[in-house]
Design a protein around this motif. Sequence first.
Motif, PDB file in Angstrom:
ATOM      1  N   VAL A 138       0.875  -1.174   0.000  1.00 12.20           N
ATOM      2  CA  VAL A 138       0.000   0.000   0.000  1.00 12.20           C
ATOM      3  C   VAL A 138       0.911   1.223   0.000  1.00 12.20           C
ATOM      4  CG1 VAL A 138      -1.802   1.270   1.209  1.00 12.20           C
ATOM      5  CG2 VAL A 138      -1.819  -1.248   1.243  1.00 12.20           C
ATOM      6  N   PRO A 139       1.318   1.711  -1.184  1.00  7.00           N
ATOM      7  CA  PRO A 139       2.211   2.876  -1.252  1.00  7.00           C
ATOM      8  C   PRO A 139       1.533   4.136  -0.722  1.00  7.00           C
ATOM      9  CG  PRO A 139       2.148   1.668  -3.343  1.00  7.00           C
ATOM     10  CD  PRO A 139       1.010   1.165  -2.506  1.00  7.00           C
ATOM     11  N   MET A 148       6.607   0.900  -5.963  1.00  7.28           N
ATOM     12  CA  MET A 148       5.768  -0.294  -6.032  1.00  7.28           C
ATOM     13  C   MET A 148       4.378   0.070  -6.532  1.00  7.28           C
ATOM     14  SD  MET A 148       6.775  -2.121  -2.385  1.00  7.28           S
ATOM     15  CE  MET A 148       6.570  -3.791  -2.995  1.00  7.28           C
ATOM     16  N   GLU A 149       3.740  -0.890  -7.150  1.00  5.18           N
ATOM     17  CA  GLU A 149       2.341  -0.740  -7.520  1.00  5.18           C
ATOM     18  C   GLU A 149       1.481  -1.236  -6.358  1.00  5.18           C
ATOM     19  OE1 GLU A 149       1.030   0.585 -10.235  1.00  5.18           O
ATOM     20  OE2 GLU A 149       2.939   0.957 -11.244  1.00  5.18           O
ATOM     21  N   ALA A 150       0.365  -0.567  -6.129  1.00  5.67           N
ATOM     22  CA  ALA A 150      -0.553  -1.043  -5.100  1.00  5.67           C
ATOM     23  C   ALA A 150      -0.965  -2.476  -5.430  1.00  5.67           C
ATOM     24  CB  ALA A 150      -1.776  -0.143  -5.026  1.00  5.67           C
ATOM     25  N   GLY A 151      -0.841  -3.342  -4.456  1.00  7.16           N
ATOM     26  CA  GLY A 151      -1.190  -4.736  -4.660  1.00  7.16           C
ATOM     27  C   GLY A 151      -0.015  -5.635  -4.957  1.00  7.16           C
ATOM     28  N   PRO A 177      10.110  -0.479   7.713  1.00  5.05           N
ATOM     29  CA  PRO A 177       8.671  -0.736   7.745  1.00  5.05           C
ATOM     30  C   PRO A 177       8.045  -0.679   6.354  1.00  5.05           C
ATOM     31  CG  PRO A 177       9.075   1.552   8.256  1.00  5.05           C
ATOM     32  CD  PRO A 177      10.422   0.951   7.914  1.00  5.05           C
ATOM     33  N   ALA A 178       6.860  -1.249   6.249  1.00  5.79           N
ATOM     34  CA  ALA A 178       6.054  -1.157   5.033  1.00  5.79           C
ATOM     35  C   ALA A 178       4.588  -1.137   5.429  1.00  5.79           C
ATOM     36  CB  ALA A 178       6.334  -2.332   4.101  1.00  5.79           C
ATOM     37  N   LYS A 179       3.799  -0.436   4.629  1.00  4.56           N
ATOM     38  CA  LYS A 179       2.349  -0.511   4.776  1.00  4.56           C
ATOM     39  C   LYS A 179       1.841  -1.562   3.789  1.00  4.56           C
ATOM     40  CE  LYS A 179       1.165   2.730   7.836  1.00  4.56           C
ATOM     41  NZ  LYS A 179       0.389   3.906   7.469  1.00  4.56           N
ATOM     42  N   ALA A 180       0.876  -2.356   4.242  1.00  3.06           N
ATOM     43  CA  ALA A 180       0.394  -3.455   3.415  1.00  3.06           C
ATOM     44  C   ALA A 180      -1.083  -3.720   3.686  1.00  3.06           C
ATOM     45  CB  ALA A 180       1.206  -4.725   3.688  1.00  3.06           C
ATOM     46  N   SER A 181      -1.685  -4.497   2.798  1.00  7.50           N
ATOM     47  CA  SER A 181      -3.032  -5.015   3.015  1.00  7.50           C
ATOM     48  C   SER A 181      -2.946  -6.532   3.110  1.00  7.50           C
ATOM     49  CB  SER A 181      -3.969  -4.601   1.874  1.00  7.50           C
ATOM     50  OG  SER A 181      -3.518  -5.149   0.636  1.00  7.50           O
ATOM     51  N   TRP A 182      -3.940  -7.119   3.718  1.00  8.82           N
ATOM     52  CA  TRP A 182      -3.931  -8.563   3.979  1.00  8.82           C
ATOM     53  C   TRP A 182      -5.309  -9.138   3.695  1.00  8.82           C
ATOM     54  CZ3 TRP A 182      -4.764 -11.063   9.331  1.00  8.82           C
ATOM     55  CH2 TRP A 182      -4.388 -12.416   9.309  1.00  8.82           C
ATOM     56  N   ARG A 183      -5.340 -10.270   2.996  1.00 13.08           N
ATOM     57  CA  ARG A 183      -6.591 -10.966   2.682  1.00 13.08           C
ATOM     58  C   ARG A 183      -7.591 -10.020   2.010  1.00 13.08           C
ATOM     59  NH1 ARG A 183      -7.370 -15.861   4.817  1.00 13.08           N
ATOM     60  NH2 ARG A 183      -9.619 -15.594   5.162  1.00 13.08           N
ATOM     61  N   SER A 184      -7.068  -9.128   1.172  1.00 11.53           N
ATOM     62  CA  SER A 184      -7.900  -8.057   0.622  1.00 11.53           C
ATOM     63  C   SER A 184      -7.728  -7.900  -0.891  1.00 11.53           C
ATOM     64  CB  SER A 184      -7.551  -6.718   1.296  1.00 11.53           C
ATOM     65  OG  SER A 184      -7.563  -6.815   2.699  1.00 11.53           O
ATOM     66  N   GLN A 190     -13.335  -4.504   1.659  1.00  9.11           N
ATOM     67  CA  GLN A 190     -12.679  -3.613   2.604  1.00  9.11           C
ATOM     68  C   GLN A 190     -11.247  -4.104   2.856  1.00  9.11           C
ATOM     69  OE1 GLN A 190     -14.890  -1.218   4.183  1.00  9.11           O
ATOM     70  NE2 GLN A 190     -13.157  -0.125   5.038  1.00  9.11           N
ATOM     71  N   THR A 191     -10.296  -3.173   2.790  1.00 13.26           N
ATOM     72  CA  THR A 191      -8.895  -3.525   2.968  1.00 13.26           C
ATOM     73  C   THR A 191      -8.557  -3.730   4.439  1.00 13.26           C
ATOM     74  OG1 THR A 191      -8.206  -2.363   0.976  1.00 13.26           O
ATOM     75  CG2 THR A 191      -6.528  -2.720   2.643  1.00 13.26           C
ATOM     76  N   ILE A 192      -7.916  -4.841   4.756  1.00 19.45           N
ATOM     77  CA  ILE A 192      -7.420  -5.084   6.102  1.00 19.45           C
ATOM     78  C   ILE A 192      -6.010  -4.506   6.174  1.00 19.45           C
ATOM     79  CG2 ILE A 192      -6.830  -6.819   7.827  1.00 19.45           C
ATOM     80  CD1 ILE A 192      -8.846  -8.695   6.479  1.00 19.45           C
ATOM     81  N   PRO A 193      -5.805  -3.407   6.913  1.00 15.03           N
ATOM     82  CA  PRO A 193      -4.491  -2.748   6.936  1.00 15.03           C
ATOM     83  C   PRO A 193      -3.517  -3.443   7.888  1.00 15.03           C
ATOM     84  CG  PRO A 193      -6.018  -1.537   8.326  1.00 15.03           C
ATOM     85  CD  PRO A 193      -6.797  -2.686   7.729  1.00 15.03           C
ATOM     86  N   VAL A 194      -2.296  -3.628   7.406  1.00 14.90           N
ATOM     87  CA  VAL A 194      -1.266  -4.299   8.188  1.00 14.90           C
ATOM     88  C   VAL A 194       0.020  -3.490   8.100  1.00 14.90           C
ATOM     89  CG1 VAL A 194       0.196  -6.371   8.307  1.00 14.90           C
ATOM     90  CG2 VAL A 194      -2.242  -6.603   7.898  1.00 14.90           C
ATOM     91  N   GLN A 195       0.759  -3.428   9.188  1.00 12.66           N
ATOM     92  CA  GLN A 195       2.111  -2.871   9.174  1.00 12.66           C
ATOM     93  C   GLN A 195       3.080  -4.032   9.251  1.00 12.66           C
ATOM     94  OE1 GLN A 195       3.419   0.984  10.615  1.00 12.66           O
ATOM     95  NE2 GLN A 195       4.410   0.238   8.766  1.00 12.66           N
TER      96      GLN A 195
END
Length: 289
Positions: A138-139, A148-151, A177-184, A190-195
């Motif tokens: 998740v840039p 990076m491209e989202a996803g 660190p990175a921001k990411a989504s999970w199982r989404s 709805q995006t599940i936000p993960v660090q």
Amino acid sequence: MATEDKYPTASGRRRFVKGVVGSAALGSVATGGATAVGLVTSQTGVGGGITEYVGIANTDGPAPRAMPLVPIEIQDDGTIAGVWPDTKTETVQGKDVTIAEMNLGGMTFSSSWFQYCGVQTYAGIDPGADADNVFRAVPGTYDWQEDMEAGDALTIADFEDYETWSNDIGEGGFGKPAKASWRSQKENVQTIPVQVLRSPEVPKMVNGEGEYSNLSGTVRQFLDAATEDGVMAWLNKCTHFCCVPGFKAYPGSERFNAENEVYCQCHQSVYDPFQPVKKQFTALPRPGD
């Protein structure tokens, strides 16, 4: 795998550790009414109830408790994914209920760990959701992710410079660190936000080295099972008002001594990823099957 084999004891990097302030008073949320919340809470809601979990400690601000860890695994191609609990169907109070639950590192790890702040309604939290568990970029927060491209799937190669990475916030050397989504990855969910964080401090926590000798054996055992190659992750939903915090992400964090911590700029809650704790809370039920 034994702790000493997975994370050999190493000397070296020192880091500033901010004292845990007030977490004992704020850490556990379990009201008297919570005892009435069982596995099935209503005709339209399942799961929930009093849940024990391991999370990154809330050390300051109005947040009432830790943010839950997401166990990780590094796949054969280097892709980093979150571990999703095993799913099974049980009959509870005369109703067939699908649950996601497993033993991991001596803890009962379940989807209930993430059932708060509305996340319990997200499609990816459904135990049977069609999801591959990969953390996807998740840039927008960290400059290094702008290429990076989202996803895009996060890989261990993205974190090669984790021991030296730095930005203009706080000190360098605590990890990347990175921001990411999970199982989404499905559209219109709805995006599940993960660090995600790769840090040289992670194996030190598992081994209980130096300042980490205060971590309980239960927490260290879970960390050993839930981390790999210095990579850890957590659900990035502040337990106060469900905002999205960040590790070394926001310039204003230094005003609250949080420049080397996880800081929520909405209401100034602070979390220390290097002081994971075992806590409990009342998980909310997810929508019924």
